[in-house]
Design an enzyme around this catalytic site. Structure first.
Site: not given
Ligand code: NI
Length: 176
Positions: A103, A145-146, A149
């Site tokens: 990341c 994953h994105e 955020h």
């Protein structure tokens, strides 16, 4: 257009839940400028995904660009630069697949994370039009994953085995 500084783990903004983008936000020219900055920043840092909170904007916006061809994740189908507004993930198959994740907000480290391997993602584009895509394997992990955020989550939160949080050099030497 400008390369923006990427916030690193420890910055409180990375831990906030971002707000949804409303139609009025999408028609604001400032959003186009922010997006240009995100693309410049992603390319400058050499990543495959970037979420707006990583450059200090607490809104539900992320970009993904996966180069095709052989990589350490296998032979990948490319995903051209795609903008995701207000994305939502629905799990189709809860069976997990594990990948070593990195990341831009956790520089220098990699960690082994297992996530649902088959998901459906609903999102809007910059014009507010609705889209849905189904993804399996590595791209499914990248999107999860994105979008984590946008909820203030980092990949380290998803790890089951913290002995598999390693520096990049040690990753190359012992785990790749
Ligand atoms: Ni990230």
């Amino acid at each position: 257009m400008a390369v923006r500084r990427i916030l690193r783990m420890g910055h409180p903004l990375l831990r906030q839940v971002s707000r949804r983008l409303e139609p009025g936000d999408l028609s604001d020219p400032a959003l186009r400028g922010l997006l240009d900055d995100m693309v410049d920043t992603l390319h400058d840092y050499g990543g495959i995904g970037l979420a707006a909170p990583q450059i200090g904007e607490s809104i539900r916006l992320a970009i993904i660009e996966i180069p095709g061809g052989p990589t350490r994740y296998g032979d990948l189908a490319p995903m051209p630069l795609t903008v995701f507004v207000n994305p939502q993930v629905n799990v189709i198959d809860a069976a997990t697949a594990g990948y070593w994740e990195g990341c831009l907000s956790v520089p220098g480290l990699r960690g082994f994370v297992e996530r649902p391997q088959h998901v459906r993602v609903q999102y809007q584009d910059l014009q507010g039009a609705e889209h849905a895509i189904e993804l399996q394997g590595f791209p499914a992990t990248v999107l999860q994953h994105e979008f984590d955020h946008l909820d203030g989550r980092l990949f380290v939160d998803r790890m089951d085995d913290m002995s598999l949080l390693v520096f990049e050099k040690e990753y190359e030497r012992y785990h790749s």
